[in-house]
Enzyme design. Structure first.
Site, PDB file in Angstrom:
ATOM      1  CE1 TYR A 103      -9.099   4.024   8.625  1.00 42.55           C
ATOM      2  CE2 TYR A 103      -9.394   6.346   9.165  1.00 42.55           C
ATOM      3  CZ  TYR A 103      -8.570   5.282   8.866  1.00 42.55           C
ATOM      4  OH  TYR A 103      -7.202   5.473   8.836  1.00 42.55           O
ATOM      5  CG  ASP A 132      -1.072  -5.663   0.723  1.00 39.96           C
ATOM      6  OD1 ASP A 132      -0.667  -4.562   1.145  1.00 39.96           O
ATOM      7  OD2 ASP A 132      -2.240  -5.824   0.252  1.00 39.96           O
ATOM      8  CG  ASN A 133      -5.963  -8.457   1.227  1.00 38.61           C
ATOM      9  OD1 ASN A 133      -5.538  -7.335   0.939  1.00 38.61           O
ATOM     10  ND2 ASN A 133      -7.113  -8.652   1.835  1.00 38.61           N
ATOM     11  CG  PHE A 189       1.673   0.082   7.123  1.00 35.59           C
ATOM     12  CD1 PHE A 189       1.679   1.431   7.414  1.00 35.59           C
ATOM     13  CD2 PHE A 189       2.891  -0.579   7.066  1.00 35.59           C
ATOM     14  CE1 PHE A 189       2.863   2.112   7.645  1.00 35.59           C
ATOM     15  CE2 PHE A 189       4.077   0.086   7.291  1.00 35.59           C
ATOM     16  CZ  PHE A 189       4.069   1.437   7.580  1.00 35.59           C
ATOM     17  CG  ASN A 218      -6.747   0.352  -1.677  1.00 30.87           C
ATOM     18  OD1 ASN A 218      -7.305   0.547  -2.764  1.00 30.87           O
ATOM     19  ND2 ASN A 218      -6.378   1.340  -0.878  1.00 30.87           N
ATOM     20  CE  LYS A 239      -6.462   3.065  11.101  1.00 32.51           C
ATOM     21  NZ  LYS A 239      -5.556   1.964  10.773  1.00 32.51           N
ATOM     22  CB  SER A 268      -5.737   7.834  11.937  1.00 33.75           C
ATOM     23  OG  SER A 268      -6.317   8.967  11.359  1.00 33.75           O
ATOM     24  N   GLY A 324     -19.259  15.901   8.582  1.00 31.89           N
ATOM     25  CA  GLY A 324     -18.335  15.164   9.460  1.00 31.89           C
ATOM     26  C   GLY A 324     -16.927  15.716   9.481  1.00 31.89           C
ATOM     27  N   GLY A 338       0.821  -1.215   0.000  1.00 30.82           N
ATOM     28  CA  GLY A 338       0.000   0.000   0.000  1.00 30.82           C
ATOM     29  C   GLY A 338       0.857   1.268   0.000  1.00 30.82           C
TER      30      GLY A 338
HETATM   31  P1  NAD Z   1      -3.435   1.559   1.572  1.00 32.55           P
HETATM   32  O1  NAD Z   1      -4.825   1.135   1.302  1.00 32.55           O
HETATM   33  O2  NAD Z   1      -2.648   2.118   0.454  1.00 32.55           O
HETATM   34  O3  NAD Z   1      -2.613   0.319   2.184  1.00 32.55           O
HETATM   35  C1  NAD Z   1      -3.209  -0.646   3.017  1.00 32.55           C
HETATM   36  C2  NAD Z   1      -2.823  -2.014   2.465  1.00 32.55           C
HETATM   37  O4  NAD Z   1      -3.410  -3.031   3.298  1.00 32.55           O
HETATM   38  C3  NAD Z   1      -3.335  -2.251   1.047  1.00 32.55           C
HETATM   39  O5  NAD Z   1      -2.239  -2.618   0.214  1.00 32.55           O
HETATM   40  C4  NAD Z   1      -4.340  -3.401   1.184  1.00 32.55           C
HETATM   41  O6  NAD Z   1      -4.321  -4.256   0.057  1.00 32.55           O
HETATM   42  C5  NAD Z   1      -3.853  -4.092   2.460  1.00 32.55           C
HETATM   43  N1  NAD Z   1      -4.877  -4.826   3.206  1.00 32.55           N
HETATM   44  C6  NAD Z   1      -6.090  -4.378   3.625  1.00 32.55           C
HETATM   45  N2  NAD Z   1      -6.731  -5.342   4.307  1.00 32.55           N
HETATM   46  C7  NAD Z   1      -5.909  -6.432   4.337  1.00 32.55           C
HETATM   47  C8  NAD Z   1      -6.008  -7.736   4.878  1.00 32.55           C
HETATM   48  N3  NAD Z   1      -7.100  -8.142   5.527  1.00 32.55           N
HETATM   49  N4  NAD Z   1      -4.975  -8.584   4.723  1.00 32.55           N
HETATM   50  C9  NAD Z   1      -3.863  -8.202   4.057  1.00 32.55           C
HETATM   51  N5  NAD Z   1      -3.713  -6.987   3.507  1.00 32.55           N
HETATM   52  C10 NAD Z   1      -4.727  -6.102   3.638  1.00 32.55           C
HETATM   53  O7  NAD Z   1      -3.474   2.572   2.806  1.00 32.55           O
HETATM   54  P2  NAD Z   1      -2.338   3.535   3.371  1.00 32.55           P
HETATM   55  O8  NAD Z   1      -2.709   4.932   3.022  1.00 32.55           O
HETATM   56  O9  NAD Z   1      -1.009   3.016   3.027  1.00 32.55           O
HETATM   57  O10 NAD Z   1      -2.620   3.371   4.926  1.00 32.55           O
HETATM   58  C11 NAD Z   1      -1.909   2.424   5.710  1.00 32.55           C
HETATM   59  C12 NAD Z   1      -2.465   2.448   7.120  1.00 32.55           C
HETATM   60  O11 NAD Z   1      -2.351   3.780   7.640  1.00 32.55           O
HETATM   61  C13 NAD Z   1      -3.940   2.076   7.211  1.00 32.55           C
HETATM   62  O12 NAD Z   1      -4.128   1.307   8.381  1.00 32.55           O
HETATM   63  C14 NAD Z   1      -4.626   3.417   7.338  1.00 32.55           C
HETATM   64  O13 NAD Z   1      -5.851   3.309   8.019  1.00 32.55           O
HETATM   65  C15 NAD Z   1      -3.613   4.220   8.110  1.00 32.55           C
HETATM   66  N6  NAD Z   1      -3.734   5.675   7.914  1.00 32.55           N
HETATM   67  C16 NAD Z   1      -3.703   6.174   6.640  1.00 32.55           C
HETATM   68  C17 NAD Z   1      -3.860   7.543   6.436  1.00 32.55           C
HETATM   69  C18 NAD Z   1      -3.870   8.132   5.045  1.00 32.55           C
HETATM   70  O14 NAD Z   1      -4.328   9.269   4.879  1.00 32.55           O
HETATM   71  N7  NAD Z   1      -3.377   7.436   4.022  1.00 32.55           N
HETATM   72  C19 NAD Z   1      -4.005   8.415   7.537  1.00 32.55           C
HETATM   73  C20 NAD Z   1      -4.005   7.866   8.823  1.00 32.55           C
HETATM   74  C21 NAD Z   1      -3.856   6.488   9.002  1.00 32.55           C
HETATM   75  N1  UFG Z   2     -11.001  18.972   0.888  1.00 33.07           N
HETATM   76  C1  UFG Z   2     -11.616  19.772  -0.045  1.00 33.07           C
HETATM   77  N2  UFG Z   2     -11.976  19.219  -1.232  1.00 33.07           N
HETATM   78  C2  UFG Z   2     -11.751  17.917  -1.533  1.00 33.07           C
HETATM   79  C3  UFG Z   2     -11.117  17.097  -0.569  1.00 33.07           C
HETATM   80  C4  UFG Z   2     -10.770  17.665   0.641  1.00 33.07           C
HETATM   81  O1  UFG Z   2     -11.831  20.959   0.188  1.00 33.07           O
HETATM   82  O2  UFG Z   2     -12.120  17.464  -2.632  1.00 33.07           O
HETATM   83  C5  UFG Z   2     -10.572  19.574   2.176  1.00 33.07           C
HETATM   84  C6  UFG Z   2     -11.229  18.965   3.398  1.00 33.07           C
HETATM   85  O3  UFG Z   2     -12.462  19.590   3.677  1.00 33.07           O
HETATM   86  C7  UFG Z   2     -10.159  19.207   4.460  1.00 33.07           C
HETATM   87  C8  UFG Z   2      -8.855  19.087   3.672  1.00 33.07           C
HETATM   88  O4  UFG Z   2      -9.193  19.325   2.314  1.00 33.07           O
HETATM   89  O5  UFG Z   2     -10.250  20.519   4.954  1.00 33.07           O
HETATM   90  C9  UFG Z   2      -8.204  17.723   3.811  1.00 33.07           C
HETATM   91  O6  UFG Z   2      -9.143  16.706   3.474  1.00 33.07           O
HETATM   92  P1  UFG Z   2      -8.705  15.193   3.217  1.00 33.07           P
HETATM   93  O7  UFG Z   2      -9.924  14.452   2.797  1.00 33.07           O
HETATM   94  O8  UFG Z   2      -7.525  15.146   2.328  1.00 33.07           O
HETATM   95  O9  UFG Z   2      -8.198  14.726   4.648  1.00 33.07           O
HETATM   96  P2  UFG Z   2      -8.960  14.574   6.054  1.00 33.07           P
HETATM   97  O10 UFG Z   2      -8.181  15.349   7.056  1.00 33.07           O
HETATM   98  O11 UFG Z   2     -10.390  14.916   5.940  1.00 33.07           O
HETATM   99  O12 UFG Z   2      -8.845  13.016   6.337  1.00 33.07           O
HETATM  100  C10 UFG Z   2      -7.613  12.286   6.148  1.00 33.07           C
HETATM  101  C11 UFG Z   2      -7.960  10.819   5.922  1.00 33.07           C
HETATM  102  C12 UFG Z   2      -8.554  10.239   7.187  1.00 33.07           C
HETATM  103  C13 UFG Z   2      -7.610  10.447   8.324  1.00 33.07           C
HETATM  104  C14 UFG Z   2      -7.274  11.915   8.499  1.00 33.07           C
HETATM  105  C15 UFG Z   2      -6.223  12.120   9.554  1.00 33.07           C
HETATM  106  O13 UFG Z   2      -8.882  10.690   4.857  1.00 33.07           O
HETATM  107  O14 UFG Z   2      -8.738   8.856   7.011  1.00 33.07           O
HETATM  108  O15 UFG Z   2      -6.763  12.435   7.258  1.00 33.07           O
HETATM  109  O16 UFG Z   2      -5.101  11.355   9.279  1.00 33.07           O
HETATM  110  F1  UFG Z   2      -8.174   9.982   9.458  1.00 33.07           F
END
Ligand code: NAD
Ligand code: UFG
Length: 336
Positions: free
Chosen positions: A148, A31-32, A80, A35, A152, A124, A293, A10
């Site tokens: 979601y 990884d499965n 992750f 995504n 966490k 997160s 939200g 990921g």
């Molecule tokens: P991502 O979706 O790119 O990576 C997650 C990976 O986990 C994917 O490759 C998916 O195939 C794999 N996966 C999901 N379920 C699985 C399972 N049951 N078995 C094996 N593999 C599985 O996401 P990311 O952005 O790299 O996020 C990684 C972690 O960080 C996640 O737990 C996410 O919730 C957390 N996180 C992400 C963000 C963000 O904005 N990207 C912010 C805060 C926290």
């Molecule tokens: N925004 C826009 N237009 C868009 C998308 C986002 O105006 O099309 C704004 C949002 O309202 C916010 C900012 O851009 O003010 C950031 O939004 P994101 O959707 O990029 O990020 P969030 O902070 O809402 O959420 C992300 C992840 C969540 C995670 C959180 C904290 O989606 O899963 O960051 O790590 F929990």
């Protein structure tokens, strides 16, 4: 001894594996591919010149997970794997509870069976709900705004119980703020499915002409220009935070939460402006009503991670925007 990285193909996992390999760690990836895709393994090997062991298994399959621990000598797990789409979690909460919670329970059970007690978990900033105060430090109150976020928070609580049950556990809960950008090789980055929900991938798709314009959600927040404020962090800085946490895991006292953010909040309009400078492309946008939200202003106090992990975010917003734009332009054209 190896580091097991779940969700390693990921977005954040792949960048973290690059840093782990470059620091000399042996890495096993699980990884499965729900995504992500397997070519990420080739890309990581190309960047680092090192080999990876990859297991295409689902963490819900505890027997398959057990076999990985049986076949390898694992010293720590960076977990992750999970689903992360906020909107989908509201529509399909059971899918999120099933995958995120059960896969973590399976992982911890197998770790305990094999005497592996070092765990780094992807938490997160969402666990802070609507911020109690700013900047957010690790003592601020927590709450969940959607399923979601609740997964966490629940996992943080489960891991706290686990740590209380057996003092051998060393667990780092890394609370990420807003990861953006991509590796400077142009070989790995974020690949959103369908229309992006997050700001940066939406902007890069507007810039490339895939989307017509950006809708800015809310112009009436108490920020300097009225648009929402976030603590954007370069994914490579975030990856390096995992490396630092791994190096310090032995001296953690049981379970500890750390914010991984820069400590700086930028508004949506500031991100647009910086992206335009970095890409030299104009981003058409329209300010519309707030997204349901959404939090208005959210940024970290990263001092605990600075002090205890010796970790500092170094890459600025310009670099985040530039690397995100480079990735948007290269990802479909690079073959391995
Ligand atoms: P991502 O979706 O790119 O990576 C997650 C990976 O986990 C994917 O490759 C998916 O195939 C794999 N996966 C999901 N379920 C699985 C399972 N049951 N078995 C094996 N593999 C599985 O996401 P990311 O952005 O790299 O996020 C990684 C972690 O960080 C996640 O737990 C996410 O919730 C957390 N996180 C992400 C963000 C963000 O904005 N990207 C912010 C805060 C926290
Ligand atoms: N925004 C826009 N237009 C868009 C998308 C986002 O105006 O099309 C704004 C949002 O309202 C916010 C900012 O851009 O003010 C950031 O939004 P994101 O959707 O990029 O990020 P969030 O902070 O809402 O959420 C992300 C992840 C969540 C995670 C959180 C904290 O989606 O899963 O960051 O790590 F929990």
């Amino acid at each position: 001894m190896s580091i097991l990285v779940t969700g390693g193909t990921g977005y954040i996992g792949s960048h973290t594996i690059v840093e782990l390999l470059e620091a000399g760690f042996d890495v096993i990836v699980v990884d499965n591919l729900s995504n992500s895709s397997e070519d990420v393994i080739d890309r990581i090997e190309k960047i680092t010149g090192k080999d990876l062991s990859f297991y295409n298994i689902d963490l819900l399959n505890k027997k398959a997970l057990d076999l990985i621990f049986h076949e390898n000598s694992i010293e720590a797990v960076i977990h992750f794997a999970g689903y992360k789409a906020v909107g989908e979690s509201v529509q399909l909460p059971l899918k999120y509870y099933q995958n995120n919670i059960i896969s973590t329970l399976n992982m911890c059970e197998v770790m305990e069976k094999y005497g592996v007690y070092n765990l780094i978990f992807s938490s997160s900033a969402t666990v802070y709900g609507y911020p109690e105060r700013l900047p957010l430090d690790e003592t601020c109150s927590t709450s969940a705004l959607n399923p979601y976020g609740r997964t966490k928070l629940m996992i943080e609580e489960i891991l706290t119980d686990l740590s209380n049950s057996n003092r051998k556990w060393r667990i780092a809960l890394l609370r990420y703020f807003n990861p953006v950008g991509a590796h400077n090789s142009g070989l790995i980055g974020e690949k959103p499915n369908g229309t992006p929900n997050n700001l940066m991938p939406y902007i890069t798709q507007v810039a490339s002409g895939k989307l017509e314009k950006l809708y800015v959600f809310g112009g009436d927040y108490p920020s300097k220009d009225g648009t929402g404020v976030r603590d954007y962090i370069h994914v490579v800085d975030l990856a390096l935070g995992h490396l630092k946490a791994l190096k310090k895991i032995d001296i953690l006292s049981g379970i500890e939460a750390f914010n991984l953010g820069t400590g700086i909040g930028y508004s949506v309009l500031e991100v647009i402006e910086t992206f335009e400078e970095a890409s030299k492309v104009k981003i058409p946008y329209e300010i519309v009503s707030r997204r349901f939200g959404d939090t208005g202003i959210c940024y970290a106090n990263p001092v605990k991670a600075n002090k205890h992990l010796n970790w500092y975010a170094e890459r600025d917003l310009f670099e985040m925007c530039k690397s995100a734009w480079d990735w948007e332009n290269t990802r479909e054209f690079i073959s391995i």
